[in-house]
Design a protein around this motif. Structure first.
Motif, PDB file in Angstrom:
ATOM      1  N   VAL A   1       0.848  -1.184   0.000  1.00 30.95           N
ATOM      2  CA  VAL A   1       0.000   0.000   0.000  1.00 30.95           C
ATOM      3  C   VAL A   1       0.879   1.228   0.000  1.00 30.95           C
ATOM      4  CG1 VAL A   1      -1.788   1.251   1.244  1.00 30.95           C
ATOM      5  CG2 VAL A   1      -1.762  -1.248   1.274  1.00 30.95           C
ATOM      6  N   LYS A   2       0.592   2.163  -0.850  1.00 29.51           N
ATOM      7  CA  LYS A   2       1.385   3.376  -0.949  1.00 29.51           C
ATOM      8  C   LYS A   2       1.381   4.121   0.371  1.00 29.51           C
ATOM      9  CE  LYS A   2       1.820   7.498  -3.821  1.00 29.51           C
ATOM     10  NZ  LYS A   2       1.221   8.269  -4.919  1.00 29.51           N
ATOM     11  N   GLY A   3       2.588   4.552   0.823  1.00 26.86           N
ATOM     12  CA  GLY A   3       2.709   5.229   2.111  1.00 26.86           C
ATOM     13  C   GLY A   3       3.401   6.563   1.984  1.00 26.86           C
ATOM     14  N   THR A   4       3.397   7.321   3.065  1.00 23.19           N
ATOM     15  CA  THR A   4       4.018   8.644   3.091  1.00 23.19           C
ATOM     16  C   THR A   4       4.958   8.738   4.272  1.00 23.19           C
ATOM     17  OG1 THR A   4       2.034   9.606   2.135  1.00 23.19           O
ATOM     18  CG2 THR A   4       3.569  11.118   3.198  1.00 23.19           C
ATOM     19  N   ALA A   5       6.135   9.274   4.049  1.00 27.46           N
ATOM     20  CA  ALA A   5       7.113   9.407   5.134  1.00 27.46           C
ATOM     21  C   ALA A   5       6.566  10.267   6.251  1.00 27.46           C
ATOM     22  CB  ALA A   5       8.405  10.012   4.605  1.00 27.46           C
ATOM     23  N   GLY A   6       6.834   9.846   7.476  1.00 28.40           N
ATOM     24  CA  GLY A   6       6.473  10.669   8.619  1.00 28.40           C
ATOM     25  C   GLY A   6       5.055  10.472   9.098  1.00 28.40           C
ATOM     26  N   THR A   7       4.279   9.505   8.494  1.00 25.08           N
ATOM     27  CA  THR A   7       2.906   9.319   8.937  1.00 25.08           C
ATOM     28  C   THR A   7       2.825   8.545  10.233  1.00 25.08           C
ATOM     29  OG1 THR A   7       2.689   7.250   7.694  1.00 25.08           O
ATOM     30  CG2 THR A   7       2.090   9.305   6.557  1.00 25.08           C
ATOM     31  N   GLY A   8       3.907   7.834  10.578  1.00 28.92           N
ATOM     32  CA  GLY A   8       3.889   7.031  11.787  1.00 28.92           C
ATOM     33  C   GLY A   8       3.198   5.697  11.592  1.00 28.92           C
ATOM     34  N   GLN A   9       2.815   5.342  10.332  1.00 29.81           N
ATOM     35  CA  GLN A   9       2.137   4.087  10.065  1.00 29.81           C
ATOM     36  C   GLN A   9       3.141   3.056   9.573  1.00 29.81           C
ATOM     37  OE1 GLN A   9      -0.832   5.061   7.189  1.00 29.81           O
ATOM     38  NE2 GLN A   9      -2.119   6.140   8.645  1.00 29.81           N
ATOM     39  N   THR A  10       3.122   1.887  10.196  1.00 31.35           N
ATOM     40  CA  THR A  10       3.991   0.817   9.755  1.00 31.35           C
ATOM     41  C   THR A  10       3.259   0.001   8.714  1.00 31.35           C
ATOM     42  OG1 THR A  10       5.028   0.695  11.926  1.00 31.35           O
ATOM     43  CG2 THR A  10       5.316  -1.188  10.482  1.00 31.35           C
ATOM     44  N   GLN A  11       3.802  -0.069   7.494  1.00 25.42           N
ATOM     45  CA  GLN A  11       3.199  -0.833   6.422  1.00 25.42           C
ATOM     46  C   GLN A  11       4.185  -1.897   5.979  1.00 25.42           C
ATOM     47  OE1 GLN A  11       2.219   2.201   3.634  1.00 25.42           O
ATOM     48  NE2 GLN A  11       0.483   2.924   4.798  1.00 25.42           N
ATOM     49  N   THR A  12       3.725  -2.851   5.174  1.00 25.49           N
ATOM     50  CA  THR A  12       4.599  -3.940   4.789  1.00 25.49           C
ATOM     51  C   THR A  12       4.733  -4.043   3.284  1.00 25.49           C
ATOM     52  OG1 THR A  12       2.768  -5.503   4.802  1.00 25.49           O
ATOM     53  CG2 THR A  12       4.026  -5.272   6.831  1.00 25.49           C
ATOM     54  N   THR A  13       5.832  -4.626   2.862  1.00 21.02           N
ATOM     55  CA  THR A  13       6.112  -4.867   1.454  1.00 21.02           C
ATOM     56  C   THR A  13       6.466  -6.331   1.315  1.00 21.02           C
ATOM     57  OG1 THR A  13       6.984  -2.648   1.141  1.00 21.02           O
ATOM     58  CG2 THR A  13       7.613  -4.289  -0.476  1.00 21.02           C
ATOM     59  N   ALA A  14       5.785  -7.044   0.449  1.00 18.19           N
ATOM     60  CA  ALA A  14       6.101  -8.446   0.219  1.00 18.19           C
ATOM     61  C   ALA A  14       7.028  -8.550  -0.977  1.00 18.19           C
ATOM     62  CB  ALA A  14       4.821  -9.237  -0.037  1.00 18.19           C
TER      63      ALA A  14
ATOM     64  N   GLU B   1       9.597   6.392   9.386  1.00 22.88           N
ATOM     65  CA  GLU B   1      10.171   7.722   9.250  1.00 22.88           C
ATOM     66  C   GLU B   1      10.756   7.983   7.868  1.00 22.88           C
ATOM     67  OE1 GLU B   1      13.333  10.520  11.800  1.00 22.88           O
ATOM     68  OE2 GLU B   1      12.949   8.443  12.389  1.00 22.88           O
ATOM     69  N   PHE B   2      11.297   6.946   7.241  1.00 28.87           N
ATOM     70  CA  PHE B   2      12.000   7.147   5.980  1.00 28.87           C
ATOM     71  C   PHE B   2      11.441   6.250   4.874  1.00 28.87           C
ATOM     72  CE2 PHE B   2      15.051   8.731   9.084  1.00 28.87           C
ATOM     73  CZ  PHE B   2      15.369   9.951   8.507  1.00 28.87           C
ATOM     74  N   TRP B   3      10.248   6.620   4.411  1.00 28.66           N
ATOM     75  CA  TRP B   3       9.693   6.017   3.201  1.00 28.66           C
ATOM     76  C   TRP B   3       9.100   7.157   2.390  1.00 28.66           C
ATOM     77  CZ3 TRP B   3      10.028   1.181   1.169  1.00 28.66           C
ATOM     78  CH2 TRP B   3       9.301   0.961  -0.013  1.00 28.66           C
ATOM     79  N   PHE B   4       9.890   7.649   1.438  1.00 27.13           N
ATOM     80  CA  PHE B   4       9.453   8.746   0.584  1.00 27.13           C
ATOM     81  C   PHE B   4       8.895   8.161  -0.712  1.00 27.13           C
ATOM     82  CE2 PHE B   4      13.095  10.537   3.017  1.00 27.13           C
ATOM     83  CZ  PHE B   4      12.377  11.433   3.779  1.00 27.13           C
ATOM     84  N   ASP B   5       7.676   8.564  -1.084  1.00 30.06           N
ATOM     85  CA  ASP B   5       7.002   7.964  -2.231  1.00 30.06           C
ATOM     86  C   ASP B   5       7.693   8.226  -3.560  1.00 30.06           C
ATOM     87  OD1 ASP B   5       5.057   6.808  -0.688  1.00 30.06           O
ATOM     88  OD2 ASP B   5       3.685   8.508  -0.841  1.00 30.06           O
TER      89      ASP B   5
ATOM     90  N   ARG C   1      17.876  -5.577   7.756  1.00 30.54           N
ATOM     91  CA  ARG C   1      17.179  -6.651   8.467  1.00 30.54           C
ATOM     92  C   ARG C   1      15.765  -6.806   7.920  1.00 30.54           C
ATOM     93  NH1 ARG C   1      19.524  -5.658  14.656  1.00 30.54           N
ATOM     94  NH2 ARG C   1      21.728  -5.796  14.044  1.00 30.54           N
ATOM     95  N   ASP C   2      14.743  -6.511   8.725  1.00 33.94           N
ATOM     96  CA  ASP C   2      13.360  -6.715   8.258  1.00 33.94           C
ATOM     97  C   ASP C   2      12.678  -5.411   7.878  1.00 33.94           C
ATOM     98  OD1 ASP C   2      13.137  -5.569  10.730  1.00 33.94           O
ATOM     99  OD2 ASP C   2      11.525  -6.884  11.434  1.00 33.94           O
ATOM    100  N   THR C   3      13.456  -4.340   7.667  1.00 42.19           N
ATOM    101  CA  THR C   3      12.868  -3.018   7.428  1.00 42.19           C
ATOM    102  C   THR C   3      13.377  -2.422   6.137  1.00 42.19           C
ATOM    103  OG1 THR C   3      12.781  -2.670   9.831  1.00 42.19           O
ATOM    104  CG2 THR C   3      12.496  -0.735   8.434  1.00 42.19           C
ATOM    105  N   GLU C   4      12.472  -1.794   5.390  1.00 44.12           N
ATOM    106  CA  GLU C   4      12.834  -1.124   4.138  1.00 44.12           C
ATOM    107  C   GLU C   4      12.733   0.391   4.305  1.00 44.12           C
ATOM    108  OE1 GLU C   4      11.777  -4.312   0.645  1.00 44.12           O
ATOM    109  OE2 GLU C   4      10.331  -2.718   1.045  1.00 44.12           O
ATOM    110  N   PHE C   5      13.669   1.095   3.684  1.00 50.73           N
ATOM    111  CA  PHE C   5      13.738   2.554   3.689  1.00 50.73           C
ATOM    112  C   PHE C   5      13.799   3.011   2.227  1.00 50.73           C
ATOM    113  CE2 PHE C   5      15.695   0.818   7.406  1.00 50.73           C
ATOM    114  CZ  PHE C   5      15.454   1.687   8.456  1.00 50.73           C
TER     115      PHE C   5
END
Length: 366
Positions: free
Chosen positions: A30-43, A55-59, A68-72
Protein backbone atom coordinates in the motif's frame (compact mmCIF):
# COMPACT_ATOMS: atom_id res chain seq x y z
CA UNK A 1 13.66 16.01 -4.10
CA UNK A 2 11.38 13.96 -6.41
CA UNK A 3 12.96 11.95 -9.19
CA UNK A 4 12.39 13.44 -12.64
CA UNK A 5 10.62 10.81 -14.73
CA UNK A 6 8.84 11.05 -18.05
CA UNK A 7 5.14 10.23 -18.07
CA UNK A 8 5.81 7.88 -20.96
CA UNK A 9 7.55 4.77 -19.78
CA UNK A 10 10.81 3.87 -21.43
CA UNK A 11 11.26 0.57 -23.20
CA UNK A 12 13.70 -0.49 -20.51
CA UNK A 13 11.00 -0.01 -17.92
CA UNK A 14 8.35 -1.83 -19.95
CA UNK A 15 10.45 -4.75 -21.16
CA UNK A 16 13.19 -4.96 -18.55
CA UNK A 17 15.85 -4.29 -21.19
CA UNK A 18 19.31 -4.59 -19.63
CA UNK A 19 17.92 -5.88 -16.35
CA UNK A 20 18.20 -9.63 -15.67
CA UNK A 21 14.71 -11.08 -15.08
CA UNK A 22 15.82 -12.69 -11.81
CA UNK A 23 16.73 -9.28 -10.46
CA UNK A 24 13.37 -7.63 -11.05
CA UNK A 25 10.77 -7.41 -8.31
CA UNK A 26 7.17 -6.29 -8.36
CA UNK A 27 5.77 -3.94 -5.77
CA UNK A 28 3.02 -5.40 -3.57
CA UNK A 29 2.28 -2.83 -0.93
CA UNK A 30 0.00 0.00 0.00
CA UNK A 31 1.39 3.38 -0.95
CA UNK A 32 2.71 5.23 2.11
CA UNK A 33 4.02 8.64 3.09
CA UNK A 34 7.11 9.41 5.13
CA UNK A 35 6.47 10.67 8.62
CA UNK A 36 2.91 9.32 8.94
CA UNK A 37 3.89 7.03 11.79
CA UNK A 38 2.14 4.09 10.07
CA UNK A 39 3.99 0.82 9.75
CA UNK A 40 3.20 -0.83 6.42
CA UNK A 41 4.60 -3.94 4.79
CA UNK A 42 6.11 -4.87 1.45
CA UNK A 43 6.10 -8.45 0.22
CA UNK A 44 9.16 -9.25 -1.86
CA UNK A 45 12.20 -11.48 -2.16
CA UNK A 46 10.47 -14.84 -2.37
CA UNK A 47 7.62 -13.90 -0.10
CA UNK A 48 9.67 -12.55 2.83
CA UNK A 49 7.78 -9.72 4.48
CA UNK A 50 9.52 -6.43 5.19
CA UNK A 51 8.26 -3.48 7.19
CA UNK A 52 8.17 -0.03 5.68
CA UNK A 53 10.07 2.32 7.92
CA UNK A 54 7.74 4.84 9.58
CA UNK A 55 10.17 7.72 9.25
CA UNK A 56 12.00 7.15 5.98
CA UNK A 57 9.69 6.02 3.20
CA UNK A 58 9.45 8.75 0.58
CA UNK A 59 7.00 7.96 -2.23
CA UNK A 60 9.30 9.49 -4.85
CA UNK A 61 12.53 8.01 -3.40
CA UNK A 62 15.07 6.61 -5.85
CA UNK A 63 16.66 3.81 -3.79
CA UNK A 64 15.33 1.25 -1.34
CA UNK A 65 17.55 0.14 1.51
CA UNK A 66 16.85 -3.14 3.28
CA UNK A 67 18.18 -3.37 6.84
CA UNK A 68 17.18 -6.65 8.47
CA UNK A 69 13.36 -6.72 8.26
CA UNK A 70 12.87 -3.02 7.43
CA UNK A 71 12.83 -1.12 4.14
CA UNK A 72 13.74 2.55 3.69
CA UNK A 73 12.97 4.45 0.47
CA UNK A 74 15.13 7.56 0.13
CA UNK A 75 17.10 9.60 -2.41
CA UNK A 76 20.30 8.38 -4.01
CA UNK A 77 21.50 11.84 -5.04
CA UNK A 78 21.53 13.28 -1.52
CA UNK A 79 23.38 10.30 -0.06
CA UNK A 80 25.89 10.11 -2.91
CA UNK A 81 26.73 13.80 -2.44
CA UNK A 82 27.59 13.20 1.24
CA UNK A 83 29.30 9.82 1.03
CA UNK A 84 31.75 8.43 -1.52
CA UNK A 85 30.91 4.97 -0.22
CA UNK A 86 27.24 5.40 -1.14
CA UNK A 87 28.24 6.92 -4.48
CA UNK A 88 30.28 3.83 -5.32
CA UNK A 89 27.54 1.55 -4.01
CA UNK A 90 24.89 3.15 -6.20
CA UNK A 91 27.13 2.89 -9.27
CA UNK A 92 26.99 -0.90 -9.01
CA UNK A 93 24.57 -2.22 -11.65
CA UNK A 94 24.20 -5.58 -9.94
CA UNK A 95 21.48 -4.59 -7.48
CA UNK A 96 18.01 -6.08 -7.63
CA UNK A 97 15.50 -3.52 -8.90
CA UNK A 98 11.81 -3.05 -8.22
CA UNK A 99 9.28 -1.30 -10.41
CA UNK A 100 7.71 1.27 -8.08
CA UNK A 101 5.29 4.13 -8.52
CA UNK A 102 6.06 7.75 -7.77
CA UNK A 103 2.52 8.98 -8.40
CA UNK A 104 -0.69 7.65 -9.92
CA UNK A 105 0.75 7.56 -13.45
CA UNK A 106 4.52 7.22 -13.24
CA UNK A 107 6.83 4.39 -12.21
CA UNK A 108 10.57 3.95 -12.02
CA UNK A 109 12.99 1.07 -11.57
CA UNK A 110 14.29 1.48 -8.03
CA UNK A 111 17.47 -0.37 -6.95
CA UNK A 112 17.25 -2.39 -3.76
CA UNK A 113 20.40 -2.18 -1.64
CA UNK A 114 20.81 -4.55 1.27
CA UNK A 115 22.82 -3.24 4.23
CA UNK A 116 24.21 -5.05 7.27
CA UNK A 117 23.40 -2.13 9.58
CA UNK A 118 20.55 -2.29 12.07
CA UNK A 119 17.41 -0.27 11.24
CA UNK A 120 18.06 1.87 14.33
CA UNK A 121 21.60 2.76 13.19
CA UNK A 122 20.41 3.47 9.66
CA UNK A 123 17.76 5.87 10.95
CA UNK A 124 20.43 7.89 12.76
CA UNK A 125 22.41 8.10 9.52
CA UNK A 126 19.41 9.16 7.46
CA UNK A 127 18.38 11.81 9.99
CA UNK A 128 21.82 13.36 9.71
CA UNK A 129 21.74 13.25 5.91
CA UNK A 130 18.17 14.44 5.34
CA UNK A 131 17.06 16.41 8.39
CA UNK A 132 20.20 18.23 9.56
CA UNK A 133 20.31 21.82 8.34
CA UNK A 134 24.06 22.06 8.78
CA UNK A 135 26.42 19.13 9.13
CA UNK A 136 28.97 21.36 10.81
CA UNK A 137 26.86 21.85 13.99
CA UNK A 138 25.05 18.59 14.65
CA UNK A 139 25.08 18.67 18.45
CA UNK A 140 24.97 22.36 19.30
CA UNK A 141 21.28 22.38 20.19
CA UNK A 142 20.67 18.81 21.34
CA UNK A 143 21.87 16.22 23.81
CA UNK A 144 22.47 13.09 21.75
CA UNK A 145 21.98 9.65 23.23
CA UNK A 146 24.71 7.04 23.44
CA UNK A 147 23.17 5.24 20.46
CA UNK A 148 23.32 8.40 18.32
CA UNK A 149 26.98 9.01 19.13
CA UNK A 150 27.83 5.34 18.67
CA UNK A 151 26.15 5.30 15.26
CA UNK A 152 27.90 8.54 14.31
CA UNK A 153 31.30 7.06 15.04
CA UNK A 154 30.73 3.60 13.58
CA UNK A 155 28.65 4.50 10.51
CA UNK A 156 30.35 7.85 10.01
CA UNK A 157 33.60 5.96 9.59
CA UNK A 158 32.06 3.12 7.55
CA UNK A 159 30.35 5.40 5.03
CA UNK A 160 33.02 8.13 5.09
CA UNK A 161 30.71 10.89 6.33
CA UNK A 162 33.57 12.85 7.85
CA UNK A 163 31.63 15.64 9.61
CA UNK A 164 29.31 13.21 11.34
CA UNK A 165 32.20 11.02 12.47
CA UNK A 166 34.42 13.86 13.68
CA UNK A 167 31.66 15.70 15.58
CA UNK A 168 30.52 12.50 17.26
CA UNK A 169 34.08 11.80 18.34
CA UNK A 170 34.58 15.36 19.62
CA UNK A 171 31.36 15.08 21.64
CA UNK A 172 32.52 11.79 23.14
CA UNK A 173 35.91 13.23 24.06
CA UNK A 174 34.32 16.22 25.76
CA UNK A 175 32.70 13.89 28.33
CA UNK A 176 35.54 11.39 28.51
CA UNK A 177 38.51 13.80 28.52
CA UNK A 178 42.21 13.19 29.00
CA UNK A 179 42.77 16.09 31.42
CA UNK A 180 41.75 16.18 35.08
CA UNK A 181 40.54 19.78 34.87
CA UNK A 182 38.00 18.88 32.20
CA UNK A 183 36.97 15.73 34.08
CA UNK A 184 36.35 17.52 37.38
CA UNK A 185 34.44 20.30 35.57
CA UNK A 186 31.79 17.78 34.50
CA UNK A 187 28.60 17.62 36.54
CA UNK A 188 29.07 13.90 37.15
CA UNK A 189 31.20 11.00 36.05
CA UNK A 190 28.16 9.16 34.67
CA UNK A 191 28.74 10.46 31.15
CA UNK A 192 26.82 12.94 28.99
CA UNK A 193 23.35 14.16 30.04
CA UNK A 194 20.71 11.50 29.65
CA UNK A 195 23.11 8.62 29.24
CA UNK A 196 22.41 5.48 31.23
CA UNK A 197 24.60 3.67 33.69
CA UNK A 198 26.65 1.17 31.72
CA UNK A 199 27.04 3.21 28.54
CA UNK A 200 30.69 3.58 29.51
CA UNK A 201 31.04 -0.06 28.47
CA UNK A 202 30.16 0.96 24.92
CA UNK A 203 32.54 3.92 25.11
CA UNK A 204 35.42 1.57 25.94
CA UNK A 205 34.54 -0.45 22.85
CA UNK A 206 34.36 2.69 20.67
CA UNK A 207 37.71 3.93 22.01
CA UNK A 208 39.37 0.66 21.05
CA UNK A 209 37.64 0.52 17.67
CA UNK A 210 38.76 4.03 16.70
CA UNK A 211 42.15 3.70 18.43
CA UNK A 212 41.34 6.85 20.40
CA UNK A 213 43.04 5.49 23.50
CA UNK A 214 42.93 8.82 25.36
CA UNK A 215 39.21 8.14 25.92
CA UNK A 216 39.85 4.89 27.80
CA UNK A 217 40.86 6.11 31.30
CA UNK A 218 37.78 8.32 31.75
CA UNK A 219 35.57 5.60 30.25
CA UNK A 220 36.88 3.10 32.79
CA UNK A 221 36.30 5.65 35.58
CA UNK A 222 32.71 6.01 34.39
CA UNK A 223 32.21 2.25 34.56
CA UNK A 224 33.77 1.99 38.01
CA UNK A 225 32.48 5.08 39.79
CA UNK A 226 29.28 6.21 38.05
CA UNK A 227 26.28 6.51 40.35
CA UNK A 228 23.83 3.64 40.19
CA UNK A 229 20.99 2.18 42.23
CA UNK A 230 22.85 -1.12 42.23
CA UNK A 231 26.52 -1.77 42.95
CA UNK A 232 28.70 -0.59 40.07
CA UNK A 233 30.42 -3.94 39.73
CA UNK A 234 27.05 -5.67 39.30
CA UNK A 235 26.04 -3.24 36.56
CA UNK A 236 29.34 -3.68 34.78
CA UNK A 237 29.06 -7.45 34.90
CA UNK A 238 25.57 -7.43 33.39
CA UNK A 239 26.39 -5.10 30.49
CA UNK A 240 23.77 -2.84 28.94
CA UNK A 241 21.13 -3.00 26.21
CA UNK A 242 21.59 -1.01 23.01
CA UNK A 243 18.82 0.61 20.99
CA UNK A 244 18.44 -2.40 18.68
CA UNK A 245 17.92 -4.77 21.62
CA UNK A 246 21.36 -6.35 21.62
CA UNK A 247 23.51 -6.38 24.74
CA UNK A 248 27.07 -5.15 25.08
CA UNK A 249 29.48 -6.47 27.66
CA UNK A 250 33.00 -5.69 28.75
CA UNK A 251 35.53 -8.20 27.55
CA UNK A 252 36.85 -10.49 30.31
CA UNK A 253 40.11 -8.52 30.26
CA UNK A 254 38.39 -5.14 30.63
CA UNK A 255 36.12 -6.49 33.35
CA UNK A 256 39.18 -7.67 35.25
CA UNK A 257 40.73 -4.23 34.76
CA UNK A 258 37.68 -2.61 36.39
CA UNK A 259 37.76 -4.90 39.42
CA UNK A 260 41.48 -4.55 40.03
CA UNK A 261 41.84 -0.88 39.13
CA UNK A 262 38.96 0.23 41.35
CA UNK A 263 41.00 -0.94 44.33
CA UNK A 264 44.32 0.46 43.13
CA UNK A 265 42.78 3.85 42.28
CA UNK A 266 41.03 4.06 45.66
CA UNK A 267 44.28 3.24 47.45
CA UNK A 268 46.07 5.97 45.50
CA UNK A 269 43.32 8.50 46.19
CA UNK A 270 43.11 7.70 49.91
CA UNK A 271 46.88 8.08 50.16
CA UNK A 272 46.67 11.45 48.37
CA UNK A 273 43.90 12.65 50.71
CA UNK A 274 45.93 11.85 53.81
CA UNK A 275 48.91 13.67 52.31
CA UNK A 276 46.69 16.64 51.56
CA UNK A 277 45.63 16.99 55.22
CA UNK A 278 49.00 16.20 56.73
CA UNK A 279 49.10 18.28 59.98
CA UNK A 280 52.12 20.33 58.98
CA UNK A 281 51.19 24.04 58.79
CA UNK A 282 52.30 26.38 56.06
CA UNK A 283 55.59 28.23 56.49
CA UNK A 284 53.56 31.47 56.51
CA UNK A 285 51.18 30.28 59.23
CA UNK A 286 50.94 32.49 62.35
CA UNK A 287 48.54 30.22 64.22
CA UNK A 288 50.38 26.96 63.74
CA UNK A 289 49.11 25.18 66.83
CA UNK A 290 45.47 25.87 65.91
CA UNK A 291 45.91 24.94 62.24
CA UNK A 292 47.83 21.78 63.13
CA UNK A 293 45.03 20.75 65.50
CA UNK A 294 42.31 21.32 62.86
CA UNK A 295 44.18 19.33 60.20
CA UNK A 296 44.76 16.49 62.69
CA UNK A 297 41.04 16.45 63.52
CA UNK A 298 40.20 16.17 59.81
CA UNK A 299 42.48 13.14 59.51
CA UNK A 300 40.97 11.52 62.61
CA UNK A 301 37.50 12.17 61.21
CA UNK A 302 38.42 10.55 57.92
CA UNK A 303 39.89 7.58 59.73
CA UNK A 304 36.58 7.12 61.54
CA UNK A 305 34.57 7.56 58.34
CA UNK A 306 36.18 5.34 55.72
CA UNK A 307 32.86 5.22 53.84
CA UNK A 308 33.25 8.91 52.97
CA UNK A 309 36.68 8.24 51.49
CA UNK A 310 35.29 5.47 49.32
CA UNK A 311 32.06 7.16 48.23
CA UNK A 312 33.39 10.47 46.93
CA UNK A 313 34.25 11.05 43.30
CA UNK A 314 37.89 9.88 43.25
CA UNK A 315 39.08 13.26 42.00
CA UNK A 316 36.92 15.49 44.17
CA UNK A 317 38.49 18.64 45.62
CA UNK A 318 39.74 18.63 49.20
CA UNK A 319 36.59 20.18 50.71
CA UNK A 320 34.55 17.06 49.86
CA UNK A 321 36.25 15.22 52.70
CA UNK A 322 35.29 17.20 55.79
CA UNK A 323 32.09 18.43 57.39
CA UNK A 324 31.10 22.08 57.29
CA UNK A 325 31.37 24.73 54.63
CA UNK A 326 34.91 25.89 55.42
CA UNK A 327 38.10 24.47 56.85
CA UNK A 328 38.86 26.46 60.03
CA UNK A 329 42.52 27.18 59.31
CA UNK A 330 44.38 30.37 58.41
CA UNK A 331 44.52 31.73 54.89
CA UNK A 332 48.12 30.59 54.35
CA UNK A 333 47.31 27.04 55.41
CA UNK A 334 44.12 27.02 53.30
CA UNK A 335 46.17 28.00 50.25
CA UNK A 336 48.66 25.27 51.12
CA UNK A 337 45.93 22.60 51.43
CA UNK A 338 44.40 23.62 48.10
CA UNK A 339 47.80 23.37 46.42
CA UNK A 340 48.46 19.99 48.03
CA UNK A 341 45.05 18.72 46.96
CA UNK A 342 45.59 19.77 43.34
CA UNK A 343 49.08 18.29 43.18
CA UNK A 344 48.11 14.99 44.80
CA UNK A 345 45.03 14.51 42.61
CA UNK A 346 46.96 15.49 39.48
CA UNK A 347 49.67 12.97 40.34
CA UNK A 348 47.08 10.22 40.60
CA UNK A 349 45.43 11.33 37.35
CA UNK A 350 48.80 11.22 35.59
CA UNK A 351 49.20 7.65 36.81
CA UNK A 352 45.75 6.49 35.65
CA UNK A 353 46.95 4.33 32.74
CA UNK A 354 49.47 2.68 35.07
CA UNK A 355 46.80 2.09 37.73
CA UNK A 356 44.46 0.70 35.08
CA UNK A 357 47.16 -1.46 33.55
CA UNK A 358 46.67 -0.02 30.04
CA UNK A 359 48.90 1.88 27.62
CA UNK A 360 47.84 5.40 26.64
CA UNK A 361 50.67 7.13 24.72
CA UNK A 362 51.27 10.75 25.76
CA UNK A 363 48.70 10.63 28.57
CA UNK A 364 50.50 12.82 31.11
CA UNK A 365 51.95 15.24 28.55
CA UNK A 366 49.00 17.66 28.45
Amino acid sequence: MSAHVSRKRSRAEDDGEGVPPAKRESEHHVKGTAGTGQTQTTASDGGQVFKKDREFWFDDGTVIFVARDTEFRVYKGVLASLSTVFKTLFADRGHTVRNVSIDEEQTILCPIVRLLDSPQDLRHLLRVCFFSKRLESLYEEKEPSYDEISAGIRLGEKYKIAEWYSQSLVYLKSYFPRTMNRWTALESCDGPPGWEFGNGIGVISLARKTEQLSILPAAFLSCMFAESDSPATLGIGHGFTTEDGSRQYLSPGDLTTCFHAKTSIRVAIVTSVFRTFEPEPSTGCKTSSTCKKVLREVLVGLGNNSELLLSCNPFSDYDSYFSGTTLAICRACTTMVKARSLKERQDVWNRLPELLGIDVPGWAEE
